[in-house]
Design a protein around this motif. Structure first.
Motif, mmCIF file in Angstrom:
data_model
loop_
_atom_site.group_PDB
_atom_site.id
_atom_site.type_symbol
_atom_site.label_atom_id
_atom_site.label_comp_id
_atom_site.label_asym_id
_atom_site.label_seq_id
_atom_site.Cartn_x
_atom_site.Cartn_y
_atom_site.Cartn_z
ATOM 1 N N GLN A 1 23.051 -29.177 -44.022
ATOM 2 C CA GLN A 1 21.726 -28.684 -43.407
ATOM 3 C C GLN A 1 21.275 -27.396 -44.089
ATOM 4 O O GLN A 1 21.862 -26.509 -44.617
ATOM 5 N N THR A 2 19.904 -27.333 -44.667
ATOM 6 C CA THR A 2 19.361 -26.253 -44.985
ATOM 7 C C THR A 2 18.157 -25.739 -44.441
ATOM 8 O O THR A 2 17.737 -26.403 -43.313
ATOM 9 N N ASP A 3 17.833 -24.372 -44.642
ATOM 10 C CA ASP A 3 16.807 -23.849 -43.941
ATOM 11 C C ASP A 3 15.436 -24.137 -44.213
ATOM 12 O O ASP A 3 15.251 -24.533 -45.394
ATOM 13 N N GLU A 4 14.411 -23.949 -43.413
ATOM 14 C CA GLU A 4 13.049 -24.241 -43.776
ATOM 15 C C GLU A 4 12.241 -22.867 -43.571
ATOM 16 O O GLU A 4 12.898 -21.833 -43.125
ATOM 17 N N ILE A 5 11.061 -23.012 -44.242
ATOM 18 C CA ILE A 5 10.263 -21.541 -44.257
ATOM 19 C C ILE A 5 9.210 -21.838 -43.476
ATOM 20 O O ILE A 5 8.427 -22.840 -43.383
ATOM 21 N N VAL A 6 9.010 -20.778 -42.424
ATOM 22 C CA VAL A 6 7.899 -20.933 -41.573
ATOM 23 C C VAL A 6 7.054 -19.735 -41.774
ATOM 24 O O VAL A 6 7.563 -18.512 -42.034
ATOM 25 N N TYR A 7 5.913 -20.024 -41.837
ATOM 26 C CA TYR A 7 4.787 -19.106 -42.114
ATOM 27 C C TYR A 7 3.711 -19.414 -41.325
ATOM 28 O O TYR A 7 3.467 -20.246 -40.927
ATOM 29 N N ILE A 8 2.577 -18.352 -41.389
ATOM 30 C CA ILE A 8 1.589 -18.495 -40.653
ATOM 31 C C ILE A 8 0.242 -18.610 -42.005
ATOM 32 O O ILE A 8 0.348 -17.624 -42.841
ATOM 33 N N ASP A 9 -0.672 -19.450 -42.121
ATOM 34 C CA ASP A 9 -1.417 -19.604 -43.047
ATOM 35 C C ASP A 9 -2.612 -18.848 -42.743
ATOM 36 O O ASP A 9 -3.191 -18.113 -41.756
ATOM 37 N N SER A 10 -3.750 -18.832 -43.799
ATOM 38 C CA SER A 10 -4.998 -17.882 -43.646
ATOM 39 C C SER A 10 -5.825 -18.149 -42.406
ATOM 40 O O SER A 10 -6.679 -17.367 -41.957
ATOM 41 N N ASN A 11 -5.817 -19.170 -41.691
ATOM 42 C CA ASN A 11 -6.471 -19.655 -40.849
ATOM 43 C C ASN A 11 -5.613 -19.545 -39.388
ATOM 44 O O ASN A 11 -6.167 -20.027 -38.220
ATOM 45 N N GLY A 12 -4.433 -19.163 -39.328
ATOM 46 C CA GLY A 12 -3.569 -18.631 -38.235
ATOM 47 C C GLY A 12 -2.765 -19.721 -37.801
ATOM 48 O O GLY A 12 -2.358 -19.922 -36.691
ATOM 49 N N TYR A 13 -2.725 -20.973 -38.651
ATOM 50 C CA TYR A 13 -1.726 -22.047 -38.062
ATOM 51 C C TYR A 13 -0.559 -21.876 -38.509
ATOM 52 O O TYR A 13 -0.301 -21.309 -39.698
ATOM 53 N N ILE A 14 0.623 -22.313 -37.824
ATOM 54 C CA ILE A 14 1.887 -21.875 -38.150
ATOM 55 C C ILE A 14 2.357 -23.078 -39.052
ATOM 56 O O ILE A 14 2.158 -24.467 -38.406
ATOM 57 N N ARG A 15 3.217 -23.105 -40.033
ATOM 58 C CA ARG A 15 3.457 -24.187 -40.790
ATOM 59 C C ARG A 15 4.995 -24.136 -41.208
ATOM 60 O O ARG A 15 5.415 -23.033 -41.311
#
Length: 175
Positions: A1-15
């Motif tokens: 199992q590997t990690d994912e990347i969590v980020y907030i885009d320029s519109n404030g959505y979490i992805r």
């Protein structure tokens, strides 16, 4: 199992970005249902062995007071039932908790996660906010610690908060 990347885009959505795509597992393509998020931190809030996402963002109440909204998302439900319509790319997700945190009046600044109890299994949440100007040329900050009151991460309470005379611009946790 590997990690994912969590980020907030320029519109404030979490992805969630899943960089390790294998033929036998679907790609995690989760996105928050709404935008406007300011900051997010990862922690295991329901003791299922994988991390969930705690996010903060500003919210203005009916009286025009700016407050801090906290939501905890589980972008990959590891076990249990999934509500209808809560699948992205075949992977179930859930909103574990969402609320305007009562002790948090002011604009959100930062969020951090850590183990704040020697006996606790789940992570706790620390949120930094800037309080409204009190007129003495100093804008104070408030640090609030929240702890889960249930094993499933769906109930939380303010454990304590402390006000400071100077404005904080970030908060981190560690042992």
């Amino acid at each position: 199992q590997t990690d994912e990347i969590v980020y907030i885009d320029s519109n404030g959505y979490i992805r969630v970005l899943d960089p390790d795509q294998t033929a036998d597992n679907p790609v995690v393509k989760w996105r928050s249902p709404d935008g406007g998020w300011y900051d997010a931190a990862l922690g295991d809030f329901n003791a299922d062995g994988d991390d969930e996402i705690a996010a903060i963002g500003p919210w203005t109440d009916d009286d025009g007071v700016e407050r801090t909204r906290l939501t905890i998302y589980d972008p990959v439900v590891a076990e249990g039932a999934v509500q209808p319509g809560m699948r992205i790319n075949g992977i179930g997700w859930a909103t574990l908790f969402t609320a305007t945190v009562p002790a948090l009046v002011g604009a959100p600044v930062d969020i951090a996660v850590g183990k704040f109890s020697a006996t606790g299994v789940m992570d706790g949440i620390v949120i930094s906010t800037v309080l409204p100007d009190v007129g003495d040329d100093e804008t104070p900050s408030r640090i609030t610690l929240l702890s889960a009151t249930s094993d499933d991460g769906r109930s939380w309470e303010t454990r304590f908060y402390r006000d400071f005379r100077h404005e904080w611009d970030q908060v981190r946790t560690g042992n």
